[in-house]
Design a protein around this motif. Structure first.
Motif: not given
Length: 58
Positions: A10-17, A19-25, A31-36
């Motif tokens: 669940g935490i992993g899916e939250g990270f991916v989600t 980052v994807l939302i920020k990228a789409v927007k 987004v910090h490089p470590l989060r990527w």
């Protein structure tokens, strides 16, 4: 989405989600490089499950 469910999944899916939302927007630079990196590693982890099944590895 995944074959196994856990808090870590669940935490992993939250990270991916996130980052994807920020990228789409169009706000990917916020987004910090470590989060990527963590999101990318979780995507690899998520993809390994179906890959193992397809390749009959377990």
């Amino acid at each position: 989405m995944l074959s196994d469910t856990s808090i870590a999944t669940g935490i992993g899916e939250g990270f991916v989600t996130f980052v994807l939302i920020k990228a789409v927007k169009g706000r990917a630079r916020e987004v910090h490089p470590l989060r990527w990196t963590v999101a990318g590693l979780f995507v690899v982890h998520i993809a390994l499950g179906p890959a193992k099944i397809l390749l009959n590895l377990g």
